[in-house]
Scaffold this motif. Sequence first.
Motif, PDB file in Angstrom:
ATOM      1  N   GLU A  20       0.794  -1.258   0.190  1.00  0.00           N
ATOM      2  CA  GLU A  20      -0.126  -0.129  -0.017  1.00  0.00           C
ATOM      3  C   GLU A  20       0.792   1.330  -0.082  1.00  0.00           C
ATOM      4  OE1 GLU A  20      -2.962  -0.156   3.189  1.00  0.00           O
ATOM      5  OE2 GLU A  20      -4.030  -1.607   2.450  1.00  0.00           O
ATOM      6  N   ASN A  21       2.140   1.282   0.571  1.00  0.00           N
ATOM      7  CA  ASN A  21       2.973   2.468   0.272  1.00  0.00           C
ATOM      8  C   ASN A  21       3.866   2.531  -0.945  1.00  0.00           C
ATOM      9  OD1 ASN A  21       2.270   2.743   3.104  1.00  0.00           O
ATOM     10  ND2 ASN A  21       4.320   2.092   3.856  1.00  0.00           N
ATOM     11  N   ARG A  22       3.510   1.559  -1.949  1.00  0.00           N
ATOM     12  CA  ARG A  22       4.245   1.459  -3.159  1.00  0.00           C
ATOM     13  C   ARG A  22       3.556   2.547  -4.197  1.00  0.00           C
ATOM     14  NH1 ARG A  22       4.050  -1.197  -7.949  1.00  0.00           N
ATOM     15  NH2 ARG A  22       5.646  -1.660  -8.830  1.00  0.00           N
ATOM     16  N   LEU A  23       4.628   3.219  -4.923  1.00  0.00           N
ATOM     17  CA  LEU A  23       4.024   4.047  -5.980  1.00  0.00           C
ATOM     18  C   LEU A  23       5.145   3.904  -7.109  1.00  0.00           C
ATOM     19  CD1 LEU A  23       2.283   6.297  -6.871  1.00  0.00           C
ATOM     20  CD2 LEU A  23       3.848   8.069  -5.868  1.00  0.00           C
ATOM     21  N   ASP A  24       4.617   3.552  -8.008  1.00  0.00           N
ATOM     22  CA  ASP A  24       5.275   3.722  -9.351  1.00  0.00           C
ATOM     23  C   ASP A  24       6.720   3.233  -9.371  1.00  0.00           C
ATOM     24  OD1 ASP A  24       5.663   3.742 -12.151  1.00  0.00           O
ATOM     25  OD2 ASP A  24       5.900   6.007 -12.077  1.00  0.00           O
ATOM     26  N   GLY A  25       7.285   2.043  -8.814  1.00  0.00           N
ATOM     27  CA  GLY A  25       8.641   1.668  -8.535  1.00  0.00           C
ATOM     28  C   GLY A  25       9.392   2.305  -7.233  1.00  0.00           C
ATOM     29  N   GLY A  26       8.698   3.059  -6.305  1.00  0.00           N
ATOM     30  CA  GLY A  26       9.131   3.471  -5.471  1.00  0.00           C
ATOM     31  C   GLY A  26       8.002   3.227  -4.141  1.00  0.00           C
ATOM     32  N   TRP A  27       8.545   3.678  -3.056  1.00  0.00           N
ATOM     33  CA  TRP A  27       7.695   3.505  -1.721  1.00  0.00           C
ATOM     34  C   TRP A  27       7.572   4.627  -1.185  1.00  0.00           C
ATOM     35  CZ3 TRP A  27      10.625  -0.286  -3.809  1.00  0.00           C
ATOM     36  CH2 TRP A  27      10.025  -1.659  -4.146  1.00  0.00           C
ATOM     37  N   TYR A  29       3.349   5.587   6.492  1.00  0.00           N
ATOM     38  CA  TYR A  29       1.946   5.693   6.382  1.00  0.00           C
ATOM     39  C   TYR A  29       1.282   6.969   5.881  1.00  0.00           C
ATOM     40  CZ  TYR A  29      -2.942   5.761   8.501  1.00  0.00           C
ATOM     41  OH  TYR A  29      -4.432   5.862   8.611  1.00  0.00           O
ATOM     42  N   TYR A  30       1.986   8.113   5.986  1.00  0.00           N
ATOM     43  CA  TYR A  30       1.362   9.356   5.829  1.00  0.00           C
ATOM     44  C   TYR A  30       1.437   9.782   4.127  1.00  0.00           C
ATOM     45  CZ  TYR A  30       1.323   9.766  10.640  1.00  0.00           C
ATOM     46  OH  TYR A  30       1.047   9.554  11.895  1.00  0.00           O
ATOM     47  N   LYS A  31       2.200   8.953   3.428  1.00  0.00           N
ATOM     48  CA  LYS A  31       2.473   9.033   1.841  1.00  0.00           C
ATOM     49  C   LYS A  31       2.684  10.632   1.634  1.00  0.00           C
ATOM     50  CE  LYS A  31      -0.476   4.967   1.111  1.00  0.00           C
ATOM     51  NZ  LYS A  31      -1.494   4.579   0.401  1.00  0.00           N
ATOM     52  N   THR A  32       3.996  11.241   2.233  1.00  0.00           N
ATOM     53  CA  THR A  32       4.179  12.409   1.801  1.00  0.00           C
ATOM     54  C   THR A  32       5.628  12.723   1.088  1.00  0.00           C
ATOM     55  OG1 THR A  32       5.011  13.130   3.909  1.00  0.00           O
ATOM     56  CG2 THR A  32       2.821  13.366   3.582  1.00  0.00           C
ATOM     57  N   PHE A  33       6.353  11.598   1.277  1.00  0.00           N
ATOM     58  CA  PHE A  33       7.679  11.777   0.857  1.00  0.00           C
ATOM     59  C   PHE A  33       8.386  10.254   0.210  1.00  0.00           C
ATOM     60  CE2 PHE A  33      12.423  12.187   1.548  1.00  0.00           C
ATOM     61  CZ  PHE A  33      12.588  13.453   0.475  1.00  0.00           C
ATOM     62  N   ILE A  91       5.525  15.174  -3.034  1.00  0.00           N
ATOM     63  CA  ILE A  91       4.445  14.987  -3.701  1.00  0.00           C
ATOM     64  C   ILE A  91       3.462  16.368  -3.776  1.00  0.00           C
ATOM     65  CG2 ILE A  91       2.054  13.973  -3.982  1.00  0.00           C
ATOM     66  CD1 ILE A  91       5.378  12.218  -2.508  1.00  0.00           C
ATOM     67  N   ASN A  92       3.233  16.947  -4.885  1.00  0.00           N
ATOM     68  CA  ASN A  92       2.524  18.118  -4.896  1.00  0.00           C
ATOM     69  C   ASN A  92       1.082  17.851  -4.995  1.00  0.00           C
ATOM     70  OD1 ASN A  92       1.924  17.554  -7.720  1.00  0.00           O
ATOM     71  ND2 ASN A  92       3.472  18.749  -8.530  1.00  0.00           N
ATOM     72  N   TRP A  93       0.254  19.006  -5.042  1.00  0.00           N
ATOM     73  CA  TRP A  93      -1.082  18.939  -4.942  1.00  0.00           C
ATOM     74  C   TRP A  93      -1.772  18.210  -6.088  1.00  0.00           C
ATOM     75  CZ3 TRP A  93      -3.831  20.353  -0.778  1.00  0.00           C
ATOM     76  CH2 TRP A  93      -3.212  21.321  -0.203  1.00  0.00           C
ATOM     77  N   HIS A  94      -0.974  18.208  -7.371  1.00  0.00           N
ATOM     78  CA  HIS A  94      -1.476  17.280  -8.437  1.00  0.00           C
ATOM     79  C   HIS A  94      -1.077  15.932  -8.273  1.00  0.00           C
ATOM     80  CE1 HIS A  94      -3.003  21.171  -9.841  1.00  0.00           C
ATOM     81  NE2 HIS A  94      -1.594  21.733  -9.825  1.00  0.00           N
ATOM     82  N   GLY A  95      -0.331  15.449  -7.241  1.00  0.00           N
ATOM     83  CA  GLY A  95       0.179  14.075  -7.232  1.00  0.00           C
ATOM     84  C   GLY A  95       1.300  13.859  -7.912  1.00  0.00           C
ATOM     85  N   ARG A 140       7.688  12.218  20.696  1.00  0.00           N
ATOM     86  CA  ARG A 140       8.127  13.364  21.550  1.00  0.00           C
ATOM     87  C   ARG A 140       7.454  14.677  20.517  1.00  0.00           C
ATOM     88  NH1 ARG A 140      14.486  11.695  21.816  1.00  0.00           N
ATOM     89  NH2 ARG A 140      14.355   9.637  22.784  1.00  0.00           N
ATOM     90  N   ALA A 141       7.954  15.969  21.248  1.00  0.00           N
ATOM     91  CA  ALA A 141       7.485  17.026  20.519  1.00  0.00           C
ATOM     92  C   ALA A 141       7.957  17.173  19.471  1.00  0.00           C
ATOM     93  CB  ALA A 141       7.868  18.254  21.482  1.00  0.00           C
ATOM     94  N   PHE A 142       9.311  16.876  19.211  1.00  0.00           N
ATOM     95  CA  PHE A 142       9.851  17.085  17.594  1.00  0.00           C
ATOM     96  C   PHE A 142      10.546  15.749  16.985  1.00  0.00           C
ATOM     97  CE2 PHE A 142      10.074  21.371  19.803  1.00  0.00           C
ATOM     98  CZ  PHE A 142       9.511  21.949  18.741  1.00  0.00           C
ATOM     99  N   LEU A 143      10.159  14.715  17.495  1.00  0.00           N
ATOM    100  CA  LEU A 143      10.480  13.459  17.087  1.00  0.00           C
ATOM    101  C   LEU A 143       9.362  12.370  17.248  1.00  0.00           C
ATOM    102  CD1 LEU A 143      13.004  11.982  15.884  1.00  0.00           C
ATOM    103  CD2 LEU A 143      13.736  11.569  18.032  1.00  0.00           C
ATOM    104  N   LYS A 144       9.098  11.897  16.226  1.00  0.00           N
ATOM    105  CA  LYS A 144       7.953  11.210  16.342  1.00  0.00           C
ATOM    106  C   LYS A 144       8.181   9.980  15.433  1.00  0.00           C
ATOM    107  CE  LYS A 144       4.198  14.045  17.805  1.00  0.00           C
ATOM    108  NZ  LYS A 144       4.650  15.203  17.994  1.00  0.00           N
ATOM    109  N   ALA A 145       8.026   8.749  15.774  1.00  0.00           N
ATOM    110  CA  ALA A 145       8.081   7.509  15.083  1.00  0.00           C
ATOM    111  C   ALA A 145       7.216   7.613  13.980  1.00  0.00           C
ATOM    112  CB  ALA A 145       8.074   6.231  15.915  1.00  0.00           C
ATOM    113  N   SER A 146       7.540   6.886  12.723  1.00  0.00           N
ATOM    114  CA  SER A 146       6.558   6.756  11.575  1.00  0.00           C
ATOM    115  C   SER A 146       5.869   5.555  11.553  1.00  0.00           C
ATOM    116  CB  SER A 146       7.507   6.907  10.253  1.00  0.00           C
ATOM    117  OG  SER A 146       8.126   8.035  10.247  1.00  0.00           O
ATOM    118  N   PRO A 147       4.772   5.513  11.596  1.00  0.00           N
ATOM    119  CA  PRO A 147       3.697   4.225  11.398  1.00  0.00           C
ATOM    120  C   PRO A 147       3.980   3.825  10.190  1.00  0.00           C
ATOM    121  CG  PRO A 147       2.491   5.868  11.334  1.00  0.00           C
ATOM    122  CD  PRO A 147       3.785   6.501  11.513  1.00  0.00           C
TER     123      PRO A 147
END
Length: 371
Positions: free
Chosen positions: A41-48, A52-56, A103-107, A343-350
């Motif tokens: 589900e994290n996969r996108l066109d050859g990358g991942w 969970y948040y799918k922003t980078f 990832i920009n607004w247009h995907g 933490r305030a500025f360091l959170k684990a990535s789900p």
Amino acid sequence: MAIYCCCVPFIYFFRCIVYYCSKCFKHKIFVKESFQKQLQENRLDGGWYTNYYKTFICTRDVFYILLAKRFYNKRDKRDIFKFVRRLCRDITADGQVPWGYTINWHGALNPVYTHDNIKVKDANAQFLIMMWWLVEENKIEAEKQYIYALRAWHWIENHIKDDTFYEPIGASWENTRLHEGYLLLTNVIVIHCIRCMELISMTRKDKRQQELCVARHNKFKSKWVAEIYKTQETLPRILAVHWNIVPISFIESFNQTLQFERVPLRTSGPIMDIATTESCIYGYSDKHTVVVWPWVGFLWIATCVEKNKQDIARGWWTSYLEFHHATTLYDMYESSTHKPVRRAFLKASPRHSVTLAMYLAAEHNMTDILV
């Protein structure tokens, strides 16, 4: 520095709010899918996506995911081909490979070359290693991309002096550490990158480039193998074992230094890391010293099985038992509570893609020896 000083009161106030009002902050994300499905589900066109948040999409993370998949799916041609081709398309005129994509607004994916206005340099070495994986699977396609391999290689050469690859503070994955312009982890990756460039050149029948890489590889190994034996860092040692930079006999002695419940990024010893000012202020100076990164342990398990060290792998697999039935995997866990870092500025990535991929690699390698 002045900006950091002005931010200090607000930063500590915000950290106190998070610490004392922790119940107001969501702690875990629950998912029902298998780890294999989560990674898919994290996969996108050859990358991942990183998580969970799918922003980078991070080149470094995709590199480790593809490395993990080689443990349990060595014929995964499509993802290697697509991602390498994307990097070739976005390589700069002077040869720098993007270290990630936003990832920009247009995907659409926008290449990123800097982090906090600092050029990230290890992506070039990871790109050339992935290029060799492409050569193994698709020589014809790889020949078309050879010009990009040469450009990326010359960019690396411009940052080498005295058989050392240099990078600025903050450019590496270990971005909380002050250093003298070089890091062992990056140089171990560069050692294997040189070997891969040699093989790529040999396949392309570029004898001159091949001979230059052979000479460079020998010099790098003669300088850095000694540092691999002495270091307190674990990840460069694990990669050195996997890539046969050090002999198999090294595994037993290295494993004896891992006298912890989880594989740490650094073992105990006389040398203490100096943290950057920014990491001290924001409270993540221990991100690579105290925090547990499970994917490093899974990589060690898979590597031990690969090198026929089943007893060592079995012991670590048992040590990581509580991760086997988690709803999802995070990248960072507190060493004392074994809960995801919050933490305030360091959170684990789900649903962290690298951790999921390395778990699947370790699980696959352990299947036969646990029967």
